[in-house]
Design an enzyme around this catalytic site. Structure first.
Site, PDB file in Angstrom:
ATOM      1  N   SER A 191       0.729  -1.226  -0.169  1.00 46.62           N
ATOM      2  CA  SER A 191      -0.038   0.154  -0.046  1.00 46.62           C
ATOM      3  C   SER A 191       0.951   1.411   0.058  1.00 46.62           C
ATOM      4  O   SER A 191       0.422   2.247  -0.092  1.00 46.62           O
ATOM      5  CB  SER A 191      -0.951   0.102   1.311  1.00 46.62           C
ATOM      6  OG  SER A 191      -0.209  -0.186   2.357  1.00 46.62           O
ATOM      7  N   LYS A 199       4.134   9.528   3.697  1.00 50.19           N
ATOM      8  CA  LYS A 199       3.769  10.364   2.530  1.00 50.19           C
ATOM      9  C   LYS A 199       4.855  11.851   2.858  1.00 50.19           C
ATOM     10  O   LYS A 199       5.176  11.946   4.173  1.00 50.19           O
ATOM     11  CB  LYS A 199       2.389  10.962   2.259  1.00 50.19           C
ATOM     12  CG  LYS A 199       1.505   9.948   2.078  1.00 50.19           C
ATOM     13  CD  LYS A 199       1.502   9.662   0.206  1.00 50.19           C
ATOM     14  CE  LYS A 199       0.453   8.826   0.052  1.00 50.19           C
ATOM     15  NZ  LYS A 199       0.548   7.391   0.289  1.00 50.19           N
TER      16      LYS A 199
END
Lengths: 226, 226
Positions: free
Chosen positions: B145, B184
């Site tokens: 993911s 991120k």
DNA sequence: ATTATACACGAACATATGTTTGTGCGTCAA
DNA sequence: TTGACGCACAAACATATGTTCGTGTATAAT
């Protein structure tokens, strides 16, 4: 437990010399060697200051044994470099160059010969997979052309030098016809070689065996975010 | 360049003793100490076998200097353990768990308390960016993911524990409303937080500040190909 | 049988090396 | 001044330690 700055200049010099000497030769210097290097005329002065360094918490001495010195506290201004003892601890790996899509990988013929150079990186044992210092090398990745293989600009890849590969290996391949270097998973098909990106959303490349020179197998990748 | 198994039993014993002695004391043993430990009556026999070990490529000797020995090739059956010289060498980092898109990151409150456990990974200094052992931890990535952030299944990410972030930092964020953990790049916009993937071909995510708990800043990534 | 080679032993040798002793020179406090 | 103390020097001392030599014993090749 004095701070390094509280030591006398002479003592700091002695520590640094002992550190570098031990790192470079594998064993500590003798009292007389320390004196010679640090411009100390008498061995008793060296002895005196060595005991001071013991008191300051930087040194251990083993009485009566030659070169019975051990630095037990980190000191500033020295580079760790090569290990005293080899082993599957950490290993220095020659950082021999960089890899980018448009340029061939240029490898010095004799990696072992690189030993005396400065470009080294230390690699934890898990990433070496049991291979020795001389069969392994590292490259810095330049550009984003390997992004489909989950490798980005600035990453360091560790490879084992080999010219063949098994199916599924991640390899560094030079494609002469395309003037391309790439990192991909290697699969030998009946009529061609399939180079498969690590990221599923990219498509594989098919090349003729004559257009695929394998330079090494990728063992691991290290990335550091600034 | 003989293999370790080709050496005589006596020579193997000598090598192992020298290795352990040097590791434990910080300097190599003397010829007589080797003889005593390996049940060799005469120093000349030790000397003889030391020269054999030099020929076999395992040892370096510095003539005329006491304890002038250096093992230059890895030998089986010994444990590296402590470094001979201190320094900003490698550090152990607690491997506290795993990270996957669907699950929150569970961090033990006191990372330092983890010190006695077995789950450790050794990290080269370049990847720690100067942070200490107690403020840093590592996670294993599960699942694909994080692929948009150039991180794949099995990667180990090293993070510094912190709850805030600067623009551009790569962070581990827990998004409560989405029950998602993600890695991120962090950017604070006027009305929202933008979480930017590392791979340009993926789109950023915008979240409300109340739906973004920062767990740590990513310092580095290590990946090993099997 | 002879030679060569690898390995081992003990003893003597030469010196590399840690230790000690006596002395001197500053600075600082009493 | 005096004394204590930190630091430095040179020389003498004791020994830890590498080196060498002569010898012996297997085993294998000639």
């Amino acid at each position: 437990m004095k701070a390094f700055e509280e030591l006398s200049t002479r003592q700091r010099n002695m520590l640094r010399f002992m550190y570098n000497y031990t790192r470079d030769r594998g064993f500590p210097p003798s009292i007389r060697e320390i004196g010679e290097e640090c411009d100390i005329g008498s061995t008793s002065v060296v002895n005196y200051n060595l005991n001071k360094l013991v008191d300051a918490g930087y040194l251990q001495r083993s009485g009566k044994v030659s070169r019975g010195l051990r630095i037990i506290r980190a000191i500033p201004g020295v580079s760790p470099a090569r290990r005293i003892l080899p082993g599957r601890g950490f290993q220095r790996v020659a950082l021999v160059g960089r890899i980018a899509a448009g340029e061939p990988i240029s490898l010095p013929d004799d990696i072992a010969h690189h030993i005396d150079d400065d470009d080294y990186i230390e690699v934890p044992p898990q990433l070496l997979r049991g291979f020795g210092e001389t069969e392994v090398f590292a490259l810095t990745v330049r550009g984003d052309s390997m992004i489909d293989s989950m490798i980005q600009d600035g990453d360091i890849v560790v490879l084992r030098r080999q010219n063949t590969a098994d199916n599924g290996d991640m390899v560094a391949a030079w494609l002469p016809e395309d003037s391309e270097t790439t990192l991909k998973h290697f699969y030998r098909e009946t009529d061609a070689i399939r180079l498969q990106p690590a990221n599923q959303s990219y498509e594989p490349i098919y090349v003729h065996p004559s257009n695929c020179e394998i330079k090494g197998r990728v063992l691991s990748v290290m990335r550091s975010y600034s």
